[in-house]
Write an enzyme that holds these catalytic residues in place. Structure first.
Site, PDB file in Angstrom:
ATOM      1  CB  SER A 151      -0.881   0.012   1.256  1.00 32.17           C
ATOM      2  OG  SER A 151      -1.518   1.261   1.436  1.00 32.17           O
ATOM      3  CE1 TYR A 164      -4.394  -2.299   4.609  1.00 33.53           C
ATOM      4  CE2 TYR A 164      -3.370  -0.174   4.156  1.00 33.53           C
ATOM      5  CZ  TYR A 164      -3.893  -1.369   3.711  1.00 33.53           C
ATOM      6  OH  TYR A 164      -3.916  -1.630   2.365  1.00 33.53           O
TER       7      TYR A 164
END
Length: 296
Positions: A151, A164
């Site tokens: 990401s 995350y």
């Protein structure tokens, strides 16, 4: 003429090559399974629950749906055995694995439980490592590819995203180390760092924000709720709601980059499919974050 030659090349390249994709129920994984199948690959689509039916409706001998919870050692072992038994030529090995399965959540550090940190990393990080280790012998045999979904938050932190970010930072470190180790085997390791694709994937909805917000507030220690206050908390939940309709509406940039990582003779170590403003921010955060103003 060029398009015809390219088509011939792709057909010859993909013939007999098999790819394992995790997290094919929805989002990137579901779209990628269909995309690679269309290109001619044999696709082993790992699904946790609900995606299997739609992919099975292809009724194609090149679309093979597997029950695969990346947190389960047993299911990962069973998936590897299934792949071995269903490849056209097991001696050729598995051409690629795409570790796409992932979960996301949000919450400030003091509102987030240790269990939540563990749950997110169990899928995003340990799941990636678990699946990769299981299929590496097959990948090495093919001199193939390992493609890991990270990401933009794998290289820059942000408010309320620590569970995350931690998991995706780990994916980056694992991938970089693996790349060095696999060089001698002829295996290429690539990282995909998507930007904001919330709308395209549906990974964050207003219902998800509401349920997560309730959980965060109800489970937070009383002193934390008192110190931060309800107004502060609601302000940040409002920010999360505002993100639900943001980002790219089309997953095509991610599909194209993953396909390149799988098919290119010299794939990049990192791909960054994202909007220009996020790409600029990523470069600044990555390369200039150590700069501090001078103190007189």
């Amino acid at each position: 003429f060029f398009i015809y030659i390219l088509h011939i090349y792709i057909c010859q390249f993909v013939k007999g090559k098999a790819v394992l994709i995790t997290g094919c129920d929805t989002g990137f994984g579901h779209a990628l399974a269909k995309h690679l199948h269309k290109l001619g690959f044999i696709v082993f689509a790992g699904c946790l629950l609900k995606g299997a039916k739609k992919l099975e409706e292809f009724h194609s001998d090149r679309m093979k749906v597997i029950q695969l919870d990346v947190c389960s050692e047993e299911q990962v072992k069973q998936a590897v055995e299934y792949i071995k038994d269903n490849m056209e030529d097991s001696e050729r090995g598995l051409w690629a694995v795409v570790n796409n399965a992932g979960v996301s959540t949000f919450g400030e550090v003091e509102f987030t439980s240790i269990d939540t940190y563990k749950e997110v990393s169990e899928v995003n990080l340990w799941g990636t490592i678990r699946v990769t280790k299981a299929v590496l012998p097959l990948i090495r045999r093919a001199k193939g590819r390992v493609v890991n979904l990270a990401s933009m938050y794998a290289r820059m932190g942000n408010v309320m995203r620590s569970p995350y970010c931690i998991s995706k930072y780990g994916v980056e470190a694992f991938s970089d180390c693996l790349r060095y180790e696999m060089k001698g085997w002829g295996v290429k390791v690539s990282i995909i760092e998507p930007g904001n694709f919330i709308v395209a994937t549906g990974i964050l909805t207003r219902d998800i924000v509401a349920s997560t917000a309730n959980k965060l507030w109800n489970e937070a220690p009383s002193n934390v709720k008192e110190d931060y206050g309800k107004a502060h908390f609601e302000h940040h939940m409002g920010l999360m709601r505002s993100y639900c309709n943001s980002g790219h509406k089309d997953v095509a940039p991610v599909m194209d980059d993953i396909a390149d990582a799988i098919m290119s003779k010299r794939p990049y170590s990192r791909y960054t499919p994202m909007e220009p403003r996020w790409w600029i921010r990523l470069q600044l955060m990555t390369h200039l974050q150590s700069i501090r103003p001078s103190v007189s």
